[in-house]
Design an enzyme around this catalytic site. Sequence first.
Site, mmCIF file in Angstrom:
data_model
loop_
_atom_site.group_PDB
_atom_site.id
_atom_site.type_symbol
_atom_site.label_atom_id
_atom_site.label_comp_id
_atom_site.label_asym_id
_atom_site.label_seq_id
_atom_site.Cartn_x
_atom_site.Cartn_y
_atom_site.Cartn_z
ATOM 1 C CG ASP A 73 -1.766 1.245 1.358
ATOM 2 O OD1 ASP A 73 -1.712 2.114 0.459
ATOM 3 O OD2 ASP A 73 -2.492 1.358 2.361
ATOM 4 C CG ASN A 100 2.105 2.310 -12.900
ATOM 5 O OD1 ASN A 100 1.722 2.963 -13.854
ATOM 6 N ND2 ASN A 100 1.417 1.279 -12.413
ATOM 7 C CE1 TYR A 168 -4.809 10.163 -12.360
ATOM 8 C CE2 TYR A 168 -4.975 11.682 -14.207
ATOM 9 C CZ TYR A 168 -4.513 10.501 -13.673
ATOM 10 O OH TYR A 168 -3.758 9.648 -14.438
ATOM 11 C CE LYS A 172 -1.135 10.545 -12.196
ATOM 12 N NZ LYS A 172 -0.110 9.519 -11.906
#
Length: 259
Positions: A73, A100, A168, A172
Site C-alpha cells: 500500500d 506507477n 487527479y 499529476k
Amino acid sequence: MNTRAEKIAIVTGASSGIGKATAVALFANGWHVVFAGRRLERLEQAIVAATEAHLDQAGETAPLPRALAVQTDVTSEESVRNLFARTHSSFGRLDLLFNNAGISGQEVPVEDLSIEVWRSVIDTNLTGMFLCIQEAVRLMKHQTPRGGRIINNGSISAQVPRRNSIAYTATKHAVTGLTKSIALDCRDFDIACGQIDVGRIDSEIGAGASSATANPSSIPKLDTQLAAQAVLQMANLPIEANMLFTTLLPTKMPFVGRG
C-alpha cells in the site's frame, strides 16, 4: 552478489494496466522484477503472464529472471519500507523504480468533490510516489555500483487537465515537480529521474475518462503494451543518459492546440 549486468526493478501498481504491462515487459527483457501492488493474487497472476512472455521472447533455454510479488500500500510508510527492504534482501540492489501506482478519483465539479476523495487521491498519487522515491534514493545512493533510475508515471494530466478532475490533475502536475527535483538533487549520485505522460489508454484507471471529451468514441485507446515499450526504452538507456520527459498519446487525441 549482483553484477551490474543483472538489472533489478520495482514496479508499483503492477497488478493491472500500465504497471502490469511494464512489469511483464521488463521481465521478458531479462530484468529481475518486484511486482508491487495491493492485490497479491493479481500480482501472482501477473508473474505467470511475465513468465510466459519471457519464454515466448527468449526461448525455453534462456535463463529465467527472478520475480517477487510484494503486497504493498503506497500510502503507508511502513508498507513502502517493507517493499524496499524485501527487494534489498532478495536482490541486493535496485536499478529501476517505475513509480506507477495511482488512482483517478471521481470526475465531479470542484464544489462537489469530497475532502475524503481529495485526500485519497493526494495520498496515493503524490505522497505514495514520494515515499517510494525516498526509499529508492536511499538504496541507490549507497549501493555498489552506485545509482539507478526512477521513472514516474505522470499522465498527460500533468500537462493539461480534463474536465472535472481537479484532484487527479493537481497530483499529476505535482508529479512533474517530483521528477524535476529528483533529476536535479540526485544526478550527482548517478540517479536519473524521468517521467512518462500517457494519453488515452486501455487501462482500469483510464476507464472513467471517456466522458472527458466531446466525442470520446472517435479517439482510439492505446494498448498498454505501447506504454510498456516506451518505459522499457527509458529503462534500458545507459545511466549516463536520461529521457527526462516523454509523451505518448493517440495521434488523433485532441491535445495540441484546440484539438
